[in-house]
Design a protein around this motif. Structure first.
Motif, PDB file in Angstrom:
ATOM      1  N   ILE A  39       0.745  -1.191  -0.073  1.00 12.62           N
ATOM      2  CA  ILE A  39       0.022  -0.010  -0.197  1.00 12.62           C
ATOM      3  C   ILE A  39       0.770   1.167  -0.105  1.00 12.62           C
ATOM      4  N   THR A  40       1.769   1.273   0.830  1.00 10.48           N
ATOM      5  CA  THR A  40       2.725   2.554   0.947  1.00 10.48           C
ATOM      6  C   THR A  40       3.569   2.482  -0.286  1.00 10.48           C
ATOM      7  N   THR A  41       3.893   1.576  -0.895  1.00  7.63           N
ATOM      8  CA  THR A  41       4.871   1.656  -2.208  1.00  7.63           C
ATOM      9  C   THR A  41       3.878   2.226  -3.276  1.00  7.63           C
ATOM     10  N   LEU A  42       2.786   1.651  -3.330  1.00  7.47           N
ATOM     11  CA  LEU A  42       1.961   1.990  -4.423  1.00  7.47           C
ATOM     12  C   LEU A  42       1.333   3.648  -4.436  1.00  7.47           C
ATOM     13  N   LEU A  43       1.234   4.070  -3.080  1.00  2.38           N
ATOM     14  CA  LEU A  43       0.911   5.373  -3.137  1.00  2.38           C
ATOM     15  C   LEU A  43       1.977   6.433  -3.002  1.00  2.38           C
ATOM     16  N   ALA A  44       3.327   5.919  -2.831  1.00  5.68           N
ATOM     17  CA  ALA A  44       4.535   6.727  -2.940  1.00  5.68           C
ATOM     18  C   ALA A  44       4.573   7.047  -4.478  1.00  5.68           C
ATOM     19  N   ALA A  45       4.135   6.037  -5.434  1.00  7.49           N
ATOM     20  CA  ALA A  45       4.429   6.278  -6.658  1.00  7.49           C
ATOM     21  C   ALA A  45       3.497   7.018  -7.602  1.00  7.49           C
ATOM     22  N   ARG A  46       2.342   7.454  -6.615  1.00  7.69           N
ATOM     23  CA  ARG A  46       1.316   8.295  -7.107  1.00  7.69           C
ATOM     24  C   ARG A  46       1.357   9.757  -6.754  1.00  7.69           C
ATOM     25  N   ALA A  47       0.618  10.440  -7.404  1.00  7.37           N
ATOM     26  CA  ALA A  47       0.433  11.969  -6.784  1.00  7.37           C
ATOM     27  C   ALA A  47      -0.030  11.966  -5.465  1.00  7.37           C
ATOM     28  N   GLN A  48       0.366  13.158  -4.704  1.00  5.72           N
ATOM     29  CA  GLN A  48       0.136  13.217  -3.325  1.00  5.72           C
ATOM     30  C   GLN A  48      -1.390  13.025  -2.934  1.00  5.72           C
ATOM     31  N   THR A  49      -2.117  13.585  -3.853  1.00  4.93           N
ATOM     32  CA  THR A  49      -3.752  13.509  -3.432  1.00  4.93           C
ATOM     33  C   THR A  49      -4.361  12.152  -4.345  1.00  4.93           C
ATOM     34  N   ALA A  50      -3.379  11.294  -4.955  1.00  4.97           N
ATOM     35  CA  ALA A  50      -4.095  10.018  -5.403  1.00  4.97           C
ATOM     36  C   ALA A  50      -4.620   9.291  -4.455  1.00  4.97           C
ATOM     37  N   THR A  51      -5.605   8.247  -4.982  1.00  2.00           N
ATOM     38  CA  THR A  51      -6.138   6.859  -4.161  1.00  2.00           C
ATOM     39  C   THR A  51      -5.703   5.860  -4.769  1.00  2.00           C
ATOM     40  N   ILE A  52      -5.803   4.503  -4.142  1.00  2.00           N
ATOM     41  CA  ILE A  52      -5.678   3.454  -4.604  1.00  2.00           C
ATOM     42  C   ILE A  52      -6.879   2.779  -4.240  1.00  2.00           C
TER      43      ILE A  52
END
Length: 76
Positions: free
Chosen positions: A5-18
C-alpha cells in the motif's frame, strides 16, 4: 500488504488514491482475490496509526463501518 500500500501510494501523486485490490494484486498476482480482506485489514491498521484514510465517494469514512468499495489515500 502494508508495504505494498505504501509503495503504491508513493508512486502516485500526493492526492491520489488506490483501491485495496491494487495492493492485493501487487502481492498476490493471480491469487489476488484471496488477499482482498488482508488488504482491507492492513488499511485499517494503517488508519489506526494515522498513516492512511479510507474514503468512499471522496469522503473519509470510518473503516470499521465502511461497506462496499473503498479507496485508500495518504492521511491529510
Amino acid at each position: 500488504m502494508e508495504e505494498s500500500i505504501t509503495t503504491l501510494l508513493a508512486a502516485r501523486a500526493q492526492t491520489a488514491t488506490i483501491c485495496p485490490s491494487d495492493a492485493a494484486r501487487a502481492v498476490g498476482d493471480e491469487e489476488w482475490r484471496d488477499l482482498m480482506e488482508p488488504a482491507r485489514r492492513a488499511a485499517r491498521r494503517m488508519v489506526a496509526r494515522g498513516e492512511l484514510q479510507i474514503t468512499q465517494g471522496g469522503a473519509v469514512v470510518d473503516p470499521s463501518t465502511a461497506k462496499g468499495p473503498i479507496r485508500l489515500r495518504r492521511a491529510r
